[in-house]
Design an enzyme around this catalytic site. Sequence first.
Site, PDB file in Angstrom:
ATOM      1  N   LYS A  77      27.688  -6.481  20.791  1.00 48.95           N
ATOM      2  CA  LYS A  77      27.715  -7.948  20.507  1.00 48.95           C
ATOM      3  C   LYS A  77      27.371  -8.819  21.549  1.00 48.95           C
ATOM      4  CE  LYS A  77      31.278 -11.325  18.965  1.00 48.95           C
ATOM      5  NZ  LYS A  77      32.050 -11.979  20.104  1.00 48.95           N
ATOM      6  N   ALA A 128      35.246 -22.887  16.602  1.00 41.36           N
ATOM      7  CA  ALA A 128      36.576 -23.259  17.021  1.00 41.36           C
ATOM      8  C   ALA A 128      36.332 -23.438  18.441  1.00 41.36           C
ATOM      9  CB  ALA A 128      37.535 -21.991  16.999  1.00 41.36           C
ATOM     10  N   GLN A 129      35.631 -22.806  19.179  1.00 42.50           N
ATOM     11  CA  GLN A 129      36.006 -23.077  20.744  1.00 42.50           C
ATOM     12  C   GLN A 129      34.966 -24.444  21.194  1.00 42.50           C
ATOM     13  OE1 GLN A 129      37.729 -20.781  22.372  1.00 42.50           O
ATOM     14  NE2 GLN A 129      37.869 -19.955  20.614  1.00 42.50           N
ATOM     15  N   ARG A 156      39.591  -4.541  30.196  1.00 42.92           N
ATOM     16  CA  ARG A 156      40.824  -4.809  29.229  1.00 42.92           C
ATOM     17  C   ARG A 156      40.526  -3.698  28.287  1.00 42.92           C
ATOM     18  NH1 ARG A 156      38.287 -10.564  26.376  1.00 42.92           N
ATOM     19  NH2 ARG A 156      36.080  -9.943  26.581  1.00 42.92           N
ATOM     20  N   GLY A 163      29.555 -15.822  23.525  1.00 41.34           N
ATOM     21  CA  GLY A 163      29.686 -15.016  22.493  1.00 41.34           C
ATOM     22  C   GLY A 163      29.465 -13.585  22.444  1.00 41.34           C
ATOM     23  N   GLU A 175      42.395  -6.270  21.650  1.00 42.94           N
ATOM     24  CA  GLU A 175      41.950  -6.188  22.905  1.00 42.94           C
ATOM     25  C   GLU A 175      43.621  -6.549  23.812  1.00 42.94           C
ATOM     26  OE1 GLU A 175      37.550  -7.139  23.704  1.00 42.94           O
ATOM     27  OE2 GLU A 175      38.897  -8.699  23.685  1.00 42.94           O
ATOM     28  N   ARG A 195      41.459 -22.135  28.135  1.00 43.50           N
ATOM     29  CA  ARG A 195      41.220 -21.596  29.303  1.00 43.50           C
ATOM     30  C   ARG A 195      39.584 -21.117  29.458  1.00 43.50           C
ATOM     31  NH1 ARG A 195      39.037 -16.710  28.110  1.00 43.50           N
ATOM     32  NH2 ARG A 195      40.300 -14.979  28.448  1.00 43.50           N
ATOM     33  N   ASP A 242      24.334 -25.108  14.966  1.00 36.77           N
ATOM     34  CA  ASP A 242      24.797 -23.848  14.299  1.00 36.77           C
ATOM     35  C   ASP A 242      24.038 -23.545  13.199  1.00 36.77           C
ATOM     36  OD1 ASP A 242      28.220 -22.793  14.232  1.00 36.77           O
ATOM     37  OD2 ASP A 242      26.984 -22.488  12.543  1.00 36.77           O
ATOM     38  N   ASP A 285      30.596 -10.668  23.855  1.00 35.22           N
ATOM     39  CA  ASP A 285      31.653 -10.073  24.669  1.00 35.22           C
ATOM     40  C   ASP A 285      32.502  -8.860  24.140  1.00 35.22           C
ATOM     41  OD1 ASP A 285      32.953 -10.990  22.208  1.00 35.22           O
ATOM     42  OD2 ASP A 285      34.133 -12.515  23.255  1.00 35.22           O
TER      43      ASP A 285
HETATM   44  P1  NAD Z   1      34.113 -19.383  15.424  1.00 36.15           P
HETATM   45  O1  NAD Z   1      33.835 -18.079  14.148  1.00 36.15           O
HETATM   46  O2  NAD Z   1      35.169 -20.084  15.067  1.00 36.15           O
HETATM   47  O3  NAD Z   1      32.529 -19.950  15.444  1.00 36.15           O
HETATM   48  C1  NAD Z   1      31.282 -19.191  15.731  1.00 36.15           C
HETATM   49  C2  NAD Z   1      30.271 -20.181  15.103  1.00 36.15           C
HETATM   50  O4  NAD Z   1      29.102 -19.506  15.500  1.00 36.15           O
HETATM   51  C3  NAD Z   1      30.451 -20.272  13.734  1.00 36.15           C
HETATM   52  O5  NAD Z   1      30.386 -21.935  13.506  1.00 36.15           O
HETATM   53  C4  NAD Z   1      28.945 -19.813  13.228  1.00 36.15           C
HETATM   54  O6  NAD Z   1      28.479 -20.397  11.870  1.00 36.15           O
HETATM   55  C5  NAD Z   1      28.097 -19.886  14.318  1.00 36.15           C
HETATM   56  N1  NAD Z   1      26.925 -18.776  14.325  1.00 36.15           N
HETATM   57  C6  NAD Z   1      27.083 -17.557  14.206  1.00 36.15           C
HETATM   58  N2  NAD Z   1      25.659 -16.986  14.276  1.00 36.15           N
HETATM   59  C7  NAD Z   1      25.064 -17.917  14.596  1.00 36.15           C
HETATM   60  C8  NAD Z   1      23.559 -18.171  14.992  1.00 36.15           C
HETATM   61  N3  NAD Z   1      22.900 -17.128  14.915  1.00 36.15           N
HETATM   62  N4  NAD Z   1      23.056 -19.677  15.414  1.00 36.15           N
HETATM   63  C9  NAD Z   1      24.026 -20.407  15.567  1.00 36.15           C
HETATM   64  N5  NAD Z   1      25.347 -20.267  15.299  1.00 36.15           N
HETATM   65  C10 NAD Z   1      25.778 -19.123  14.811  1.00 36.15           C
HETATM   66  O7  NAD Z   1      34.278 -18.478  16.639  1.00 36.15           O
HETATM   67  P2  NAD Z   1      34.928 -19.116  17.840  1.00 36.15           P
HETATM   68  O8  NAD Z   1      36.496 -18.856  18.085  1.00 36.15           O
HETATM   69  O9  NAD Z   1      34.340 -20.412  18.211  1.00 36.15           O
HETATM   70  O10 NAD Z   1      34.273 -18.021  18.925  1.00 36.15           O
HETATM   71  C11 NAD Z   1      32.850 -18.049  19.376  1.00 36.15           C
HETATM   72  C12 NAD Z   1      32.273 -16.832  19.882  1.00 36.15           C
HETATM   73  O11 NAD Z   1      33.077 -16.605  21.294  1.00 36.15           O
HETATM   74  C13 NAD Z   1      32.972 -15.596  19.385  1.00 36.15           C
HETATM   75  O12 NAD Z   1      31.918 -14.603  19.563  1.00 36.15           O
HETATM   76  C14 NAD Z   1      34.242 -15.052  20.414  1.00 36.15           C
HETATM   77  O13 NAD Z   1      34.508 -13.733  20.360  1.00 36.15           O
HETATM   78  C15 NAD Z   1      33.771 -15.626  21.656  1.00 36.15           C
HETATM   79  N6  NAD Z   1      34.909 -15.960  22.751  1.00 36.15           N
HETATM   80  C16 NAD Z   1      34.464 -15.699  24.174  1.00 36.15           C
HETATM   81  C17 NAD Z   1      35.503 -16.111  24.866  1.00 36.15           C
HETATM   82  C18 NAD Z   1      35.025 -15.694  26.474  1.00 36.15           C
HETATM   83  O14 NAD Z   1      36.049 -15.716  27.422  1.00 36.15           O
HETATM   84  N7  NAD Z   1      33.887 -15.373  26.584  1.00 36.15           N
HETATM   85  C19 NAD Z   1      36.422 -16.461  24.650  1.00 36.15           C
HETATM   86  C20 NAD Z   1      36.757 -16.814  23.223  1.00 36.15           C
HETATM   87  C21 NAD Z   1      35.864 -16.657  22.394  1.00 36.15           C
END
Ligand code: NAD
Length: 350
Positions: free
Chosen positions: A242, A150-151, A56, A236, A67, A123, A172, A238
């Site tokens: 990070k 959120a996920q 991407r 996470g 992205e 997805r 968390d 990605d």
């Molecule tokens: P979000 O911000 O809604 O949730 C992230 C959570 O992680 C928060 O509740 C936060 O408190 C917690 N957190 C942060 N540091 C932490 C730690 N050290 N220990 C425990 N918990 C911790 O984000 P989201 O939308 O749920 O997305 C989560 C991650 O997934 C993001 O990094 C996003 O980029 C990634 N993501 C990846 C894909 C993929 O296909 N691989 C798809 C969507 C999102």
Amino acid sequence: MTHNPNASALAMVPFVSVDNMMKLVHQIGLPTMLTGIADRIEADFKRWESFDKTPRVPSHSKEGVIELMPTSDGETYGFKYVNGHPSNMKKGLQTVTAFGLLADVDSGYPVMLSEMTLLTALRTAATSALVAKYLAPKNSTTMAMIGNGAQSEFQTIAMKTICGITHVRLYDIDPAATAKCAANLTASGLHVTQCNTGEEAMEGAQIITTCTADKQNATILTDNMVGSGVHINAIGGDCPGKTELHRDILLRSDIFVEYPEQTRIEGEIQQLDDDHAVTELWEVMLGRKQGRTSNKQITLFDSVGFAIEDFSALNYVRDQLQDTGLYQNLDMLADPDDPRDLFGMLQRAS
Ligand code: NAD
């Protein structure tokens, strides 16, 4: 209304709003939709070689990344616009938002535009569970869900629906996120435990999902936390710089990826040498490469999210639109009676 009273239906582009996407999920049912999207992703991964593929295209900034994720199977073209801004949450904004488009390759005309914030959660969850179906220990019952943002609910419900887990252990750094996730899962049929540490969440878990958001090389899992025989689903990490796992875990794991050219830039394996062996999931799905081979093995899905998963999800949604009518027509394409008379169309509109 369209600018041209004689406009053909082709000139209107169906648009699936967030509101309509929510109605679609409720109408179809979340488990059915997760299964349907997972089936679609599996079918598309099994015809991997028919797709155009590219890592991407990112635009990085201090706070995050924007992205573009394109692909095509020669008949249909798709792309997703997605952001990743871990600091957004503190401002009351989503970490990840997205929208996407499908187009007809022969004419180049768009055929559907859709919200993809919800669809990305669906997805990503469908992909995690599909991959766990191939790699997790057979008869896994318990999942650790680390990162309850959120996920997280989508991830756990997909693992229940597709892999049959019965227990989820949540952790968390923010207890409010864990409480939110637990409350949202009350009616899921899962046995939910709220934990105070990552170690506690991992007790007895065969599937460990990390889904945290932090713009740094974090260490959500250290090597001593991970026993043998588990499946890790690392979501996470990605983006360059990070990641979530200590490098030593990677050295003990058999690593499975979507598209190595993208994962080596963005995934956990950015911590390893460029020639470190990884297995491509499409080859496992086709039976060309082995998945889990022993109950001592640590399998790691180094998930970053790949364009074909979005393409599959968008096509799944497109197939549902005819029956449900859950879309609005957008006047997105100029459609002059004489295709060369674009200027005349503008003049007549005055
Ligand atoms: P979000 O911000 O809604 O949730 C992230 C959570 O992680 C928060 O509740 C936060 O408190 C917690 N957190 C942060 N540091 C932490 C730690 N050290 N220990 C425990 N918990 C911790 O984000 P989201 O939308 O749920 O997305 C989560 C991650 O997934 C993001 O990094 C996003 O980029 C990634 N993501 C990846 C894909 C993929 O296909 N691989 C798809 C969507 C999102």
